[in-house]
Design an enzyme around this catalytic site. Structure first.
Site, short mmCIF file in Angstrom:
data_model
loop_
_atom_site.label_atom_id
_atom_site.label_comp_id
_atom_site.label_asym_id
_atom_site.label_seq_id
_atom_site.Cartn_x
_atom_site.Cartn_y
_atom_site.Cartn_z
N SER A 34 5.15 -5.84 5.58
CA SER A 34 4.33 -7.01 5.90
C SER A 34 2.91 -6.60 6.23
CB SER A 34 4.90 -7.77 7.09
OG SER A 34 4.00 -8.81 7.46
N LYS A 75 12.71 -8.50 7.40
CA LYS A 75 11.43 -8.94 6.85
C LYS A 75 11.48 -10.44 6.53
CE LYS A 75 7.33 -8.94 4.85
NZ LYS A 75 7.25 -9.84 3.75
N HIS A 128 11.16 -12.27 9.71
CA HIS A 128 9.73 -12.16 10.09
C HIS A 128 8.94 -13.27 9.41
CE1 HIS A 128 5.70 -11.03 8.76
NE2 HIS A 128 5.55 -10.35 9.87
N ASN A 129 9.15 -13.44 8.11
CA ASN A 129 8.42 -14.47 7.38
C ASN A 129 8.79 -15.87 7.86
OD1 ASN A 129 7.69 -12.18 5.92
ND2 ASN A 129 7.57 -13.32 4.00
N GLU A 167 6.96 -16.50 10.89
CA GLU A 167 5.56 -16.72 10.50
C GLU A 167 5.35 -18.19 10.09
OE1 GLU A 167 4.21 -13.85 7.53
OE2 GLU A 167 3.19 -15.45 6.47
P1 NBP Z 1 3.02 -8.86 -8.05
O1 NBP Z 1 4.12 -9.47 -7.28
O2 NBP Z 1 1.95 -9.75 -8.56
O3 NBP Z 1 3.66 -8.06 -9.28
C1 NBP Z 1 2.85 -7.42 -10.23
C2 NBP Z 1 3.39 -6.05 -10.56
O4 NBP Z 1 4.75 -6.14 -11.00
C3 NBP Z 1 2.62 -5.38 -11.66
O5 NBP Z 1 2.56 -4.01 -11.36
C4 NBP Z 1 3.49 -5.66 -12.87
O6 NBP Z 1 3.30 -4.75 -13.92
C5 NBP Z 1 4.84 -5.46 -12.26
N1 NBP Z 1 5.95 -5.97 -13.08
C6 NBP Z 1 6.28 -7.24 -13.41
BR1 NBP Z 1 5.31 -8.71 -12.95
N2 NBP Z 1 7.37 -7.33 -14.15
C7 NBP Z 1 7.76 -6.07 -14.34
C8 NBP Z 1 8.82 -5.48 -15.07
N3 NBP Z 1 9.71 -6.25 -15.70
N4 NBP Z 1 8.92 -4.15 -15.09
C9 NBP Z 1 8.02 -3.38 -14.42
N5 NBP Z 1 6.98 -3.88 -13.72
C10 NBP Z 1 6.85 -5.19 -13.67
O7 NBP Z 1 2.34 -7.68 -7.21
P2 NBP Z 1 1.90 -7.64 -5.67
O8 NBP Z 1 1.26 -8.91 -5.26
O9 NBP Z 1 1.17 -6.38 -5.52
O10 NBP Z 1 3.27 -7.54 -4.87
C11 NBP Z 1 4.19 -6.48 -5.06
C12 NBP Z 1 5.41 -6.70 -4.22
O11 NBP Z 1 5.04 -6.71 -2.84
C13 NBP Z 1 6.09 -8.04 -4.47
O12 NBP Z 1 7.48 -7.89 -4.33
C14 NBP Z 1 5.59 -8.92 -3.35
O13 NBP Z 1 6.45 -9.96 -3.04
C15 NBP Z 1 5.48 -7.92 -2.24
N6 NBP Z 1 4.55 -8.28 -1.17
C16 NBP Z 1 3.34 -8.84 -1.46
C17 NBP Z 1 2.47 -9.16 -0.44
C18 NBP Z 1 1.13 -9.74 -0.74
O14 NBP Z 1 0.40 -10.05 0.22
N7 NBP Z 1 0.73 -9.88 -2.01
C19 NBP Z 1 2.81 -8.89 0.86
C20 NBP Z 1 4.02 -8.31 1.13
C21 NBP Z 1 4.87 -8.01 0.10
P3 NBP Z 1 2.29 -5.12 -15.11
O15 NBP Z 1 0.93 -4.74 -14.62
O16 NBP Z 1 2.74 -4.28 -16.24
O17 NBP Z 1 2.42 -6.58 -15.38
#
Ligand code: NBP
Length: 481
Positions: free
Chosen positions: A127, A185, A188-189, A192
């Site tokens: 988080s 987690k 936690h959400n 939130e």
């Molecule tokens: P995203 O959730 O937007 O996912 C994008 C990434 O996933 C890219 O690297 C993409 O690769 C990859 N991907 C996808 Br889409 N499909 C795929 C597949 N079939 N095989 C391999 N790679 C694949 O990214 P994020 O916002 O950085 O979040 C990452 C994780 O962290 C998520 O689980 C999210 O829930 C979690 N999270 C996010 C936050 C936040 O604030 N954003 C906070 C806490 C946790 P590509 O570039 O090739 O499309």
């Protein structure tokens, strides 16, 4: 030389987490399904000296053994696809960490699958959004204790820190086996969601009493110096103070009042229903977002329904603001109590040995719900064997003291027509769980009347049924449980 840790997924979270590892001196390998993203990260951050690979085979080869890999891709199918490409390339003993927002049942399934290949799987809730990923998130890792010995210290290194008597305390600790980290987690959400709903209700009340957005911003800033000191209260003040450049109005007045959500709040409520744990303030927060995003319902109801317009008449503004502050604190405590109770019950159900005090401790920094209150909560759980947070000595004392304020706020809001599903549900929970007797006795009577569902008596053992359709005498019933 080979990398100590590898990060898969170079979107916002993965790239920032990889930079965090590099900033802590770890040789970090990176990989993304689409090379362009990896290339962009390489170009933007030469200082990180990332070991980048175009193919997953090269990536796996670039890691020292046992390999440590953190997956930060889109939760769900993306995680499964990534795991499936990794499995044939890994060797027994390698450790795969999923840092995405996985549903804990998926984590349990994946852990079992990897275990069958002699691979370790750690489901780590992370988080703190993108800033947290870079500067230190709160990390909730679940998996085998053995796997934690390999990745625990690295995760603790990059996590947020809280200054303690014996130095910095990391906001990362071993939670329990398989899906426990992602479960924590998820809760936690959920908390939130409730926190934000309560803040919204408090703002509605302040606005109803005539405070401008800027005045309310001052109130929240002031609250942030006391018992309510928290990240969300702090940023509430900042958001309320923001003036819209186009119209000159407070930004909050030009934002569409329909809240979005990505599902973790809903999961928390679904799980509370599955486990039969009352987590109504979290549920109210999810429902309030759903109602806000139901334009047809709101349009129809707005033109059909009469009632007061939300104006709160107050004689003593300062006293009212203080009442709202107390109500907000109480409601917040109820949401924590409900969420932590859910964790406790889930631990029994799923066989996790979860230290609730430790959960509260690692939420004190890095994550969205970080708050001064969490210090008190973790200390209370550490010092006492609590069934519910509400019985903790200092908590129950503060709830008792704030009780009149809380009740006044709920009554005033109800009279004025300010919707306060969170505040009122939290207060009802407080009254429900402390009640000597609940209306469930009548419910049992009704169930026995229409369905012969039987009831137990307060004065004798056994299960009974009243012959409602006959002479209304009572008979001992065969226990159908
Ligand atoms: P995203 O959730 O937007 O996912 C994008 C990434 O996933 C890219 O690297 C993409 O690769 C990859 N991907 C996808 Br889409 N499909 C795929 C597949 N079939 N095989 C391999 N790679 C694949 O990214 P994020 O916002 O950085 O979040 C990452 C994780 O962290 C998520 O689980 C999210 O829930 C979690 N999270 C996010 C936050 C936040 O604030 N954003 C906070 C806490 C946790 P590509 O570039 O090739 O499309």
């Amino acid at each position: 030389s080979s990398a100590q840790i590898g990060v898969v997924g170079m979107a916002v979270m993965g790239s920032n987490l990889a930079r965090n590892f590099a900033n802590h001196g770890y040789r970090t390998a990176i990989f993304n399904r689409t090379w362009a993203k990896t290339e962009a990260v390489l170009t933007a951050h030469p200082e990180a000296h990332f070991i980048a690979s175009q193919t997953v085979e090269e990536f796996v080869d670039s890691l020292e053994k046992p390999r440590r890999i953190i997956i930060m891709v889109k939760a769900g199918a993306g995680t499964d696809a990534t795991i499936d490409t990794l499995i044939p390339l890994l060797e027994p003993g390698d450790i795969v960490v999923d840092g995405g927002n996985a549903f804990f049942q998926d984590t349990r399934r994946r852990e079992e699958k990897l275990r069958a290949h002699d691979l370790h799987f750690v489901g780590a809730g992370i988080s703190g959004g993108e800033t947290g990923a870079l500067e230190g998130p709160s990390i909730m890792p679940g998996g085998s204790e053995h796997s934690y010995t390999y990745v625990g210290s690295m995760l603790e290194d990059i996590s947020a820190k809280v200054p303690g008597p014996n130095g910095d305390e990391p906001c990362c600790t071993y939670i329990g086996t398989d899906g426990s980290g992602h479960f924590v987690k998820m809760v936690h959400n959920g908390i939130e969601y409730a926190d934000m709903q309560f803040i919204g209700e408090a703002y509605d009340l302040l606005a109803g009493a005539g405070l401008s957005a800027a005045e309310a911003a001052d109130v929240f800033a002031e609250w942030n110096t006391g018992d309510l000191d928290s990240f969300l209260i702090e940023i509430t003040s900042e958001v309320l103070r923001q003036t819209d450049a186009r119209t000159g109005k407070p930004l909050v007045d030009v934002i569409v009042d329909a809240a979005g959500m990505k599902g973790t709040g809903t999961w928390t409520v679904q799980e509370s229903l599955t486990l039969g744990v009352p987590a109504a303030s979290i549920a109210e927060a999810v429902f309030a977002r759903a109602a806000s995003s139901s334009p047809e319902l709101r349009k129809a109801a707005r033109s059909a329904l009469e009632g007061p317009d939300g104006t709160v008449t107050v004689e003593d503004r300062a006293a009212f603001v203080e009442d709202v502050r107390q109500a907000l604190w109480c409601a917040k405590v109820i949401a924590y109590a409900q969420g932590l109770h859910l964790i406790k019950v889930a631990a029994v159900e799923y066989g996790w040995d979860i230290d609730v005090a430790a959960c509260a401790r690692i939420w004190r920094a890095g994550c969205i719900i970080r708050a001064k209150l969490l210090d008190r909560i973790s200390n209370e759980y550490a010092a006492n064997d609590l069934e519910t947070l509400l019985e903790a000595p200092s908590i129950k004392a503060m709830l008792a003291e704030a009780n009149p304020s809380w009740r006044r706020v709920v009554a005033r809001a109800t009279e004025a027509g300010v919707p306060i599903p969170g505040f009122s549900s939290a207060l009802s929970y407080y009254d429900l769980v402390r009640a000597e007797r609940t209306n469930a006795a009548l419910t049992q009577g009704l169930r026995d009347f229409f369905g012969s569902h039987t009831y137990r008596r307060i004065d004798t053992e056994g299960t009974f049924h009243t012959v409602w359709s006959g002479d209304r005498s009572e008979v001992e019933a065969v226990d159908t449980h």
